[in-house]
Write an enzyme that holds these catalytic residues in place. Structure first.
Site, PDB file in Angstrom:
ATOM      1  N   VAL A 127     -19.893 -36.775 -33.940  1.00 13.74           N
ATOM      2  CA  VAL A 127     -21.278 -36.716 -34.411  1.00 13.74           C
ATOM      3  C   VAL A 127     -21.399 -37.401 -35.771  1.00 13.74           C
ATOM      4  O   VAL A 127     -22.344 -38.157 -36.015  1.00 13.74           O
ATOM      5  CB  VAL A 127     -21.783 -35.258 -34.467  1.00 13.74           C
ATOM      6  CG1 VAL A 127     -23.141 -35.164 -35.145  1.00 13.74           C
ATOM      7  CG2 VAL A 127     -21.848 -34.675 -33.059  1.00 13.74           C
ATOM      8  N   THR A 135      -8.053 -38.145 -25.727  1.00 15.95           N
ATOM      9  CA  THR A 135      -7.231 -37.267 -24.899  1.00 15.95           C
ATOM     10  C   THR A 135      -8.078 -36.131 -24.341  1.00 15.95           C
ATOM     11  O   THR A 135      -9.151 -35.815 -24.849  1.00 15.95           O
ATOM     12  CB  THR A 135      -6.050 -36.673 -25.694  1.00 15.95           C
ATOM     13  OG1 THR A 135      -6.546 -35.816 -26.712  1.00 15.95           O
ATOM     14  CG2 THR A 135      -5.185 -37.758 -26.303  1.00 15.95           C
ATOM     15  N   GLY A 150     -10.671 -41.137 -35.519  1.00 22.21           N
ATOM     16  CA  GLY A 150      -9.370 -40.594 -35.179  1.00 22.21           C
ATOM     17  C   GLY A 150      -9.434 -39.539 -34.087  1.00 22.21           C
ATOM     18  O   GLY A 150     -10.499 -39.195 -33.583  1.00 22.21           O
ATOM     19  N   ALA A 151      -8.262 -39.038 -33.746  1.00 24.88           N
ATOM     20  CA  ALA A 151      -8.120 -37.968 -32.761  1.00 24.88           C
ATOM     21  C   ALA A 151      -7.494 -36.774 -33.469  1.00 24.88           C
ATOM     22  O   ALA A 151      -6.444 -36.909 -34.089  1.00 24.88           O
ATOM     23  CB  ALA A 151      -7.232 -38.421 -31.611  1.00 24.88           C
ATOM     24  N   LYS A 171     -12.335 -46.126 -30.982  1.00 25.61           N
ATOM     25  CA  LYS A 171     -11.650 -44.848 -30.781  1.00 25.61           C
ATOM     26  C   LYS A 171     -10.300 -45.219 -30.178  1.00 25.61           C
ATOM     27  O   LYS A 171     -10.185 -45.452 -28.976  1.00 25.61           O
ATOM     28  CB  LYS A 171     -12.453 -43.956 -29.833  1.00 25.61           C
ATOM     29  CG  LYS A 171     -11.790 -42.645 -29.458  1.00 25.61           C
ATOM     30  CD  LYS A 171     -11.978 -41.593 -30.517  1.00 25.61           C
ATOM     31  CE  LYS A 171     -11.391 -40.257 -30.071  1.00 25.61           C
ATOM     32  NZ  LYS A 171     -11.654 -39.204 -31.025  1.00 25.61           N
ATOM     33  N   LYS A 212     -16.220 -34.954 -35.791  1.00 25.13           N
ATOM     34  CA  LYS A 212     -15.962 -36.370 -36.100  1.00 25.13           C
ATOM     35  C   LYS A 212     -16.863 -37.301 -35.301  1.00 25.13           C
ATOM     36  O   LYS A 212     -17.365 -38.293 -35.841  1.00 25.13           O
ATOM     37  CB  LYS A 212     -14.499 -36.730 -35.827  1.00 25.13           C
ATOM     38  CG  LYS A 212     -13.497 -36.126 -36.770  1.00 25.13           C
ATOM     39  CD  LYS A 212     -12.085 -36.587 -36.484  1.00 25.13           C
ATOM     40  CE  LYS A 212     -11.593 -36.271 -35.097  1.00 25.13           C
ATOM     41  NZ  LYS A 212     -11.403 -34.853 -34.797  1.00 25.13           N
ATOM     42  N   VAL A 258     -14.142 -30.742 -35.201  1.00 23.99           N
ATOM     43  CA  VAL A 258     -14.853 -30.466 -36.456  1.00 23.99           C
ATOM     44  C   VAL A 258     -16.129 -31.294 -36.585  1.00 23.99           C
ATOM     45  O   VAL A 258     -16.853 -31.139 -37.566  1.00 23.99           O
ATOM     46  CB  VAL A 258     -13.954 -30.689 -37.692  1.00 23.99           C
ATOM     47  CG1 VAL A 258     -12.812 -29.690 -37.719  1.00 23.99           C
ATOM     48  CG2 VAL A 258     -13.452 -32.118 -37.770  1.00 23.99           C
TER      49      VAL A 258
END
Length: 169
Positions: free
Chosen positions: A17, A41, A111-112, A37, A15, A13
């Site tokens: 950038v 993955t 986040g991931a 970070k 994140k 979505v």
């Protein structure tokens, strides 16, 4: 403590950038910035990941730290199991972010995937990380059908975890 968590309504979505934009804004204001970070993955050990992109976008003006990298494009806890690599722990992330925060004016934690993706041992999520740090979380949302619902659900999950949400990007 000047920690800001960057989460999203889902994966891909924007994140990374958004994190880079926040970092550049802070650096321009004269702040020393770190980006953590916890888990990356879906990339090989030597492949460029999100932090590589942040460095490219910020002109190497921030310190970056990645704690774990897993080759399969899955939730980090699942990717760790499948790869046979050790899973992250909540304490490991909290300790790292606190160390970075002690040395920088602003520490961004990217986040991931979405907010409730399991990051490591015991099934903790980025909401748990933000709550443990007492840090607010901004939400990055993609434009498109379903965004209002996904964003409202993410805000509700943050509130349930006792995490402030100062805004949506």
């Amino acid at each position: 403590m000047s920690v800001l968590v960057v989460t999203g309504t889902s994966t891909d979505v924007g994140k990374t950038v958004a994190t880079a934009a926040l970092a550049v804004n802070a650096v321009t204001a004269g702040l020393r910035v770190a980006v953590c970070k916890p888990a990356q993955t879906g990339v090989t050990d030597d492949g460029p990941g999100d932090l590589h992109e942040i460095l490219r976008l910020t002109g190497d003006s921030v310190r970056v730290v990645e704690l774990a990298r897993y080759p399969d494009p899955l939730a980090p806890d699942t990717a760790a199991r499948r790869s046979g690599r050790p899973p992250l722990t909540l304490d490991e992330i909290i300790d790292t972010v606190r160390r970075l925060d002690a040395e920088h004016d602003l520490t961004l934690v990217e986040g991931a995937g979405g907010l409730l993706v399991r990051l490591g041992a015991g099934g903790f999520t980025l909401a748990d990380v933000a709550a443990a740090l007492g840090a607010p979380a901004v939400i990055v949302a993609a434009a498109g059908l379903g965004t209002l619902n996904h964003t409202a659900l993410t805000v509700a999950a943050l509130r349930a975890a006792g995490v402030e949400c100062p805004g949506v990007i």
